[in-house]
Design a protein around this motif. Structure first.
Motif, PDB file in Angstrom:
ATOM      1  N   THR A  50       0.883  -1.165  -0.023  1.00  0.00           N
ATOM      2  CA  THR A  50       0.040   0.043   0.078  1.00  0.00           C
ATOM      3  C   THR A  50       0.726   1.215   0.246  1.00  0.00           C
ATOM      4  N   PHE A  51       0.323   2.422  -0.469  1.00  0.00           N
ATOM      5  CA  PHE A  51       0.866   3.697  -0.349  1.00  0.00           C
ATOM      6  C   PHE A  51      -0.373   4.576  -0.407  1.00  0.00           C
ATOM      7  N   PHE A  52      -0.097   5.580   0.339  1.00  0.00           N
ATOM      8  CA  PHE A  52      -1.062   6.762   0.298  1.00  0.00           C
ATOM      9  C   PHE A  52      -0.733   7.731  -0.852  1.00  0.00           C
ATOM     10  N   ARG A  53      -1.726   8.630  -1.194  1.00  0.00           N
ATOM     11  CA  ARG A  53      -1.622  10.088  -1.891  1.00  0.00           C
ATOM     12  C   ARG A  53      -2.621  10.953  -1.043  1.00  0.00           C
ATOM     13  N   THR A  54      -2.393  12.134  -1.516  1.00  0.00           N
ATOM     14  CA  THR A  54      -3.083  13.431  -0.811  1.00  0.00           C
ATOM     15  C   THR A  54      -3.708  14.102  -1.938  1.00  0.00           C
ATOM     16  N   ALA A  55      -5.149  14.101  -2.044  1.00  0.00           N
ATOM     17  CA  ALA A  55      -5.655  15.052  -3.075  1.00  0.00           C
ATOM     18  C   ALA A  55      -5.433  16.377  -2.901  1.00  0.00           C
ATOM     19  N   THR A  56      -4.750  17.123  -4.085  1.00  0.00           N
ATOM     20  CA  THR A  56      -4.440  18.444  -4.043  1.00  0.00           C
ATOM     21  C   THR A  56      -5.797  19.229  -4.270  1.00  0.00           C
ATOM     22  N   THR A  57      -6.667  18.688  -5.047  1.00  0.00           N
ATOM     23  CA  THR A  57      -7.814  19.576  -5.211  1.00  0.00           C
ATOM     24  C   THR A  57      -9.139  18.423  -5.018  1.00  0.00           C
ATOM     25  N   GLU A  58     -10.254  18.940  -5.225  1.00  0.00           N
ATOM     26  CA  GLU A  58     -11.346  18.160  -5.124  1.00  0.00           C
ATOM     27  C   GLU A  58     -11.431  17.193  -6.404  1.00  0.00           C
ATOM     28  N   VAL A  59     -11.404  15.834  -6.217  1.00  0.00           N
ATOM     29  CA  VAL A  59     -11.163  15.168  -7.178  1.00  0.00           C
ATOM     30  C   VAL A  59     -12.360  14.130  -7.413  1.00  0.00           C
ATOM     31  N   THR A  60     -12.807  13.787  -8.839  1.00  0.00           N
ATOM     32  CA  THR A  60     -13.937  12.945  -8.868  1.00  0.00           C
ATOM     33  C   THR A  60     -13.322  11.588  -9.640  1.00  0.00           C
ATOM     34  N   ILE A  61     -13.575  10.495  -8.950  1.00  0.00           N
ATOM     35  CA  ILE A  61     -13.143   9.134  -9.579  1.00  0.00           C
ATOM     36  C   ILE A  61     -14.385   8.400  -9.734  1.00  0.00           C
ATOM     37  N   ASP A  62     -14.619   8.045 -10.785  1.00  0.00           N
ATOM     38  CA  ASP A  62     -15.836   7.146 -11.257  1.00  0.00           C
ATOM     39  C   ASP A  62     -17.287   7.664 -10.387  1.00  0.00           C
ATOM     40  N   GLY A  63     -17.248   8.913 -10.420  1.00  0.00           N
ATOM     41  CA  GLY A  63     -18.415   9.548  -9.736  1.00  0.00           C
ATOM     42  C   GLY A  63     -18.455   9.858  -8.249  1.00  0.00           C
ATOM     43  N   THR A  64     -17.491   9.578  -7.812  1.00  0.00           N
ATOM     44  CA  THR A  64     -17.276   9.588  -6.285  1.00  0.00           C
ATOM     45  C   THR A  64     -16.340  10.916  -6.043  1.00  0.00           C
ATOM     46  N   VAL A  65     -16.631  11.770  -5.307  1.00  0.00           N
ATOM     47  CA  VAL A  65     -15.942  12.883  -5.120  1.00  0.00           C
ATOM     48  C   VAL A  65     -14.997  12.748  -4.019  1.00  0.00           C
ATOM     49  N   ILE A  66     -13.806  13.051  -4.163  1.00  0.00           N
ATOM     50  CA  ILE A  66     -12.617  13.075  -3.049  1.00  0.00           C
ATOM     51  C   ILE A  66     -12.421  14.496  -2.876  1.00  0.00           C
ATOM     52  N   PRO A  67     -12.590  14.791  -1.556  1.00  0.00           N
ATOM     53  CA  PRO A  67     -12.383  16.285  -1.080  1.00  0.00           C
ATOM     54  C   PRO A  67     -10.747  16.730  -1.377  1.00  0.00           C
ATOM     55  N   ALA A  68     -10.672  17.762  -1.355  1.00  0.00           N
ATOM     56  CA  ALA A  68      -9.088  18.499  -1.362  1.00  0.00           C
ATOM     57  C   ALA A  68      -8.588  18.118   0.106  1.00  0.00           C
ATOM     58  N   ASP A  69      -7.331  17.833   0.065  1.00  0.00           N
ATOM     59  CA  ASP A  69      -6.500  17.666   1.249  1.00  0.00           C
ATOM     60  C   ASP A  69      -7.001  16.555   2.049  1.00  0.00           C
ATOM     61  N   THR A  70      -7.476  15.442   1.422  1.00  0.00           N
ATOM     62  CA  THR A  70      -7.721  14.223   2.006  1.00  0.00           C
ATOM     63  C   THR A  70      -6.904  13.232   1.540  1.00  0.00           C
ATOM     64  N   LYS A  71      -6.683  12.045   2.326  1.00  0.00           N
ATOM     65  CA  LYS A  71      -5.713  10.956   2.116  1.00  0.00           C
ATOM     66  C   LYS A  71      -6.217   9.765   1.040  1.00  0.00           C
ATOM     67  N   ILE A  72      -5.885   9.350   0.175  1.00  0.00           N
ATOM     68  CA  ILE A  72      -6.386   8.189  -0.671  1.00  0.00           C
ATOM     69  C   ILE A  72      -5.261   7.075  -0.670  1.00  0.00           C
ATOM     70  N   LEU A  73      -5.771   5.917  -0.088  1.00  0.00           N
ATOM     71  CA  LEU A  73      -5.100   4.590   0.243  1.00  0.00           C
ATOM     72  C   LEU A  73      -5.099   3.695  -1.288  1.00  0.00           C
ATOM     73  N   MET A  74      -3.923   3.469  -1.660  1.00  0.00           N
ATOM     74  CA  MET A  74      -3.856   2.788  -3.120  1.00  0.00           C
ATOM     75  C   MET A  74      -3.592   1.333  -2.508  1.00  0.00           C
ATOM     76  N   PHE A  75      -4.186   0.366  -2.940  1.00  0.00           N
ATOM     77  CA  PHE A  75      -3.989  -0.878  -2.656  1.00  0.00           C
ATOM     78  C   PHE A  75      -3.097  -1.571  -3.934  1.00  0.00           C
ATOM     79  N   LEU A  76      -1.742  -1.421  -3.823  1.00  0.00           N
ATOM     80  CA  LEU A  76      -1.074  -2.030  -4.961  1.00  0.00           C
ATOM     81  C   LEU A  76      -1.133  -3.522  -5.170  1.00  0.00           C
ATOM     82  N   GLY A  77      -1.064  -4.097  -3.997  1.00  0.00           N
ATOM     83  CA  GLY A  77      -1.204  -5.704  -3.943  1.00  0.00           C
ATOM     84  C   GLY A  77      -2.580  -6.228  -4.679  1.00  0.00           C
ATOM     85  N   ALA A  78      -3.565  -5.408  -4.415  1.00  0.00           N
ATOM     86  CA  ALA A  78      -5.072  -5.462  -5.035  1.00  0.00           C
ATOM     87  C   ALA A  78      -4.984  -5.477  -6.213  1.00  0.00           C
ATOM     88  N   ALA A  79      -4.392  -4.358  -6.810  1.00  0.00           N
ATOM     89  CA  ALA A  79      -4.354  -3.708  -8.231  1.00  0.00           C
ATOM     90  C   ALA A  79      -3.490  -4.936  -8.859  1.00  0.00           C
TER      91      ALA A  79
END
Length: 403
Positions: free
Chosen positions: A291-320
């Motif tokens: 796993t690794f995290f990233r941080t949204a620099t701005t409000e981002v929409t992924i597949d209809g879901t809005v991720i607020p700016a300045d919030t963390k996103i957890l990427m599951f590399l192993g799952a991908a």
């Protein structure tokens, strides 16, 4: 509320703890559940959005402008929390701070340098395998091979002296644990933080290094003005932090794969040129960095879901890396597969700068083993070592049949 938020899809919610010991030891059930739940899943326990499908993980990894590393690649947000050590100029920085360190390392770790190392590392592998086989047919392949080879080959190439190298793995374990929550794994390392940090920082000084290794070349780059003299030890620290543990656990994944897939071992013996592809397939299959995290620099929409700016996103590399939408029969270790495109080394601007070094280490060790060993098999249950980020090992008991 923004217009995008008003139209947003509400993502599925999970209260699962990806950092619980049972999940760290056996992550695939959670990975499958997250992939099936949706392209974005909200993890209520940590107030983060999670990505477990290959398409979304890959897209986030390459989009550093919207998913930054500079706020930390762990759960902690460096915009609001002071990091426990100066952030990595490679892993935890974005352009322009990231540019000069990466450019310098890319030149130092270029193909001509690695070609010069091939002969030396093959000799190290031959010496190590001879020593291990002389001790008997049964041994712990994790300690005897997966740990021992990188701890000799890589620090030699960096220019470290022989003393204290046993500190590299505990330091790396501590650093990768720190990317997760402040749980019991982080607490277990707390008593050694100061000691290990002092030791690693001391190895990054010009005086501690030989004149012919990667480390001396980093300091020479600082003398030329390609880096500042303040940046040089931080670049070296990044090299030592990321260059050992990940390779150790990648090699262990290889050995585990071959011990449990004897037909693939025979395939490698017949075609030793597959050694590098075997390492990449093992990295895809086991994903030493989970796993690794990233941080949204701005409000981002992924597949209809809005991720607020300045919030963390957890990427599951192993799952991908086991997403059936990307990989055929993804749970199988298969040397006929083309593993290129896996995200075990990251992707995009922050893709692991030392991945070719790791491949060369694997090529050296696996090629010698394939020549000297006819069969590898488990003699007991392998044991994992829990870490908040790494899919790591504690032991890998095997029996070999020498040629």
């Amino acid at each position: 509320m923004t217009e995008a938020m008003e139209r947003a899809v509400v993502p599925p919610v999970s209260d699962a703890d990806p950092f619980a010991h049972d999940v760290l030891m056996d992550p695939e059930p959670l990975h499958e559940a997250l992939r099936e739940a949706g392209s974005v899943v909200y993890l209520s326990r940590y107030d983060v959005h999670a990505l477990a499908r290959y398409e979304q993980v890959h897209a986030a990894l390459v989009d550093w402008q919207h998913f930054e590393s500079g706020s930390g690649v762990g759960l902690a947000n460096f915009r609001h929390e002071k990091p426990w050590r100066p952030p990595s100029l490679l892993l935890e920085a974005d352009p322009p701070r990231h540019d000069a360190p990466r450019r310098v390392l890319r030149e130092i770790l270029a193909p001509p340098a690695l070609r010069r190392l091939r002969t030396a590392w093959t000799a190290v592998a031959e010496e190590l395998v001879e020593q291990v086989l002389a001790g008997g047919a049964e041994f712990d392949a994790f300690a005897a091979l997966a740990e021992a080879f990188p701890l000799r080959a890589f620090p030699d190439a960096v220019g470290l002296g022989p003393d204290g190298r046993e500190n590299l793995l505990p330091y790396g374990n501590m650093a990768f644990n720190a990317f997760g929550p402040r749980n019991d794994l982080v607490a277990a390392d707390a008593h050694r933080v100061a000691e290990l940090s002092v030791w690693v920082n001391a190895q990054c000084t010009r005086e501690a290094l030989s004149e012919d290794g990667f480390g001396a070349q980093i300091w020479a780059a600082a003398d030329r003005g390609d880096l500042t003299h303040e940046q040089a030890p931080l670049v070296l620290r990044s090299l030592l932090t990321a260059g050992v543990d990940t390779t150790v656990h990648g090699l262990a994944a290889c050995l585990y794969a071959f011990a449990t897939h004897p037909e693939e071992w025979q395939r490698l013996r017949e075609r030793p040129e597959l050694a590098r592809a075997a390492f990449d397939e093992a990295v895809r299959w086991q994903s030493p960095v989970q796993t690794f995290f990233r941080t949204a620099t701005t409000e981002v929409t992924i597949d209809g879901t809005v991720i607020p700016a300045d919030t963390k996103i957890l990427m599951f590399l192993g799952a991908a890396n086991r997403d059936p939408e990307r990989w055929s029969d993804p749970d199988r270790f298969d040397l006929t597969r083309d593993p290129s495109g896996h995200v075990g080394f990251g992707m995009g601007l922050h893709q692991c700068i030392g991945q070719h070094v790791a491949r060369l280490e694997a090529e050296a060790l696996l090629t010698v083993l394939a020549r000297r060993v006819e069969r590898i098999e488990l003699t007991g249950t392998p044991h994992r070592h829990p870490n908040n980020t790494l899919r790591s090992w504690a032991s890998l008991p095997v029996r070999v049949q020498p040629v």
